[in-house]
Design an enzyme around this catalytic site. Structure first.
Site, PDB file in Angstrom:
ATOM      1  N   ASP A 110       0.843  -1.195   0.000  1.00 50.50           N
ATOM      2  CA  ASP A 110       0.000   0.000   0.000  1.00 50.50           C
ATOM      3  C   ASP A 110       0.879   1.246   0.000  1.00 50.50           C
ATOM      4  OD1 ASP A 110       0.857  -0.748   2.520  1.00 50.50           O
ATOM      5  OD2 ASP A 110      -1.140  -0.888   3.383  1.00 50.50           O
ATOM      6  N   GLU A 164      -5.844   3.153   3.660  1.00 48.91           N
ATOM      7  CA  GLU A 164      -6.315   3.733   4.916  1.00 48.91           C
ATOM      8  C   GLU A 164      -7.787   4.138   4.853  1.00 48.91           C
ATOM      9  OE1 GLU A 164      -4.819   3.592   7.598  1.00 48.91           O
ATOM     10  OE2 GLU A 164      -2.691   3.389   7.142  1.00 48.91           O
TER      11      GLU A 164
END
Length: 384
Positions: free
Chosen positions: A75, A134
């Protein structure tokens, strides 16, 4: 470009740390990553930037004798946190920080990619640089946008998350659930406001909300297997404008966390039942909104995870730790519901801090140790 050295990976990590960006806004990060990736040996690399998810990057390394495609995900987004580390390479973007260690994640992935671009693997390797972990469920969006179709479809998927509680470079994993799934809860109670002196002419949503909140606290203790684990936290309640007016509307906001998708759906149903009961009991409208997005439980594939743990345990250069489930969320869980795979921890040796902390300062020795451990596993997995 040759295989990236430890010092080069540290410099890359520090630059990434300086330019954190929020979900789906990772343009500078994307451009920096792409510049590095395009410098690797391109003889058997295919780079794709999907139009549907323009800050994502897919890199396919063609294997010498491929029997499958092994995926590796990292990520790339950051958090709305004001950094307080006072590091010389602190965030240059006010109010945004790599407070969850995604700069470490990206650096490890680049280290792996640089190695296999110079040392052609036996199987195909697919690297997925994912935006919006997130928030915004970037993994789910990628899947639903179809970017894993054709030659970019992995047969199995792996990914890591840094863990400040573990020593730098240690690998932690477990069979079963590693991360909980999470669901956002919004409840709106709509009754009738009125003068505090005349409750008989109103329909008090605060009283109804109080009853509902207490009933919700019984869901985990009375509807969920006590051997399992789940959490319902109602963190925000908003009602009324002044002390002598009965509130005609109340809003409750919270979160559900559970270790399996089955458990989360069970909790969802109980909340629906309770809200319907309150609506009937208090003669008012109750609207329940549940939003899980892509934050499913990270449920590791049994066979692949046994293989991963066995390799790490038997590698004398790896400090392996058998870990327990965490109630934190991770959207890699959605991808593991679509592709078999394993998620694991990489220790970053910062026990005085925690993830999402403004003071998070990972030990950079974890980068090369992570690269070496995962590189060894992938080579072993391919049977080289």
């Amino acid at each position: 470009m040759a295989v990236l050295t430890e010092s080069e990976l540290i410099q890359i990590r520090r630059h990434l740390h300086e330019i954190p960006e929020l979900a789906l806004q990772e343009k500078e990060t994307h451009d920096y990553l792409l510049k590095i990736i395009k410098g690797f040996n391109s003889e058997f690399l295919t780079i794709k930037v999907p139009e549907e998810l323009p800050t994502a990057i897919l890199v396919l390394i063609k294997g010498s004798n491929p029997q499958r495609t092994i995926g590796y995900r990292t990520d790339i987004d950051a958090l709305p946190v004001e950094e307080k580390t006072n590091l010389p390479f602190s965030s240059t973007h006010p109010g945004i920080m790599h407070a969850c260690g995604h700069d470490i994640h990206m650096s490890v992935a680049l280290g792996l990619l640089s190695y296999f671009s110079e040392n052609q693997p036996k199987d195909n390797l697919l690297f997925f640089f994912q935006p919006a972990e997130e928030s915004e469920s970037g993994g789910k969006k990628a899947y639903e946008d179809g970017i894993f179709e054709g030659k970019f479809r992995p047969d199995e998927f792996y990914g890591l998350h840094d863990n400040p509680e573990l020593p730098a470079g240690a690998i932690g994993c477990r069979e079963g659930t590693l991360f909980a799934g999470t669901t956002e809860v919004n409840i709106d109670l709509i009754g009738k406001g009125g003068h505090a002196a005349f409750p008989q002419n109103a329909n008090d949503t605060v009283v109804a909300a109080a009853s509902l909140i207490m009933q919700i606290q019984t869901v985990i203790s009375r509807s969920i297997d006590p051997i399992q684990s789940g959490v319902i936290t109602l963190g925000k309640v908003r009602a009324g404008t002044i002390r002598n007016v009965i509130a005609g509307q109340t809003r409750i906001e919270g979160t559900i966390r559970g270790l399996t998708q089955k458990m989360i759906l069970q909790i969802d149903q109980r909340l629906q039942d309770l809200c319907e009961g309150i609506a009937r009991s208090y003669n008012m409208k109750v609207n329940l909104e549940l939003n899980q997005g892509g934050y499913w439980p990270v449920e590791n594939n049994p066979e692949l995870t046994k293989n991963f743990i066995s390799y790490m345990k038997n590698n004398p250069e790896v400090d392996f730790v058998e870990t327990k489930p965490k109630m934190t969320g991770e959207d890699f869980g959605f991808l593991l519901a679509k592709f078999p795979g394993t998620m694991f921890w990489l220790g970053v040796g910062d026990p005085d801090s925690q993830l999402h902390s403004a003071n998070l300062n990972p030990d950079e020795k974890s980068i090369i140790r992570g690269v070496n451990a995962i590189k060894g596993f992938l080579i072993n997995r391919m049977g080289i």
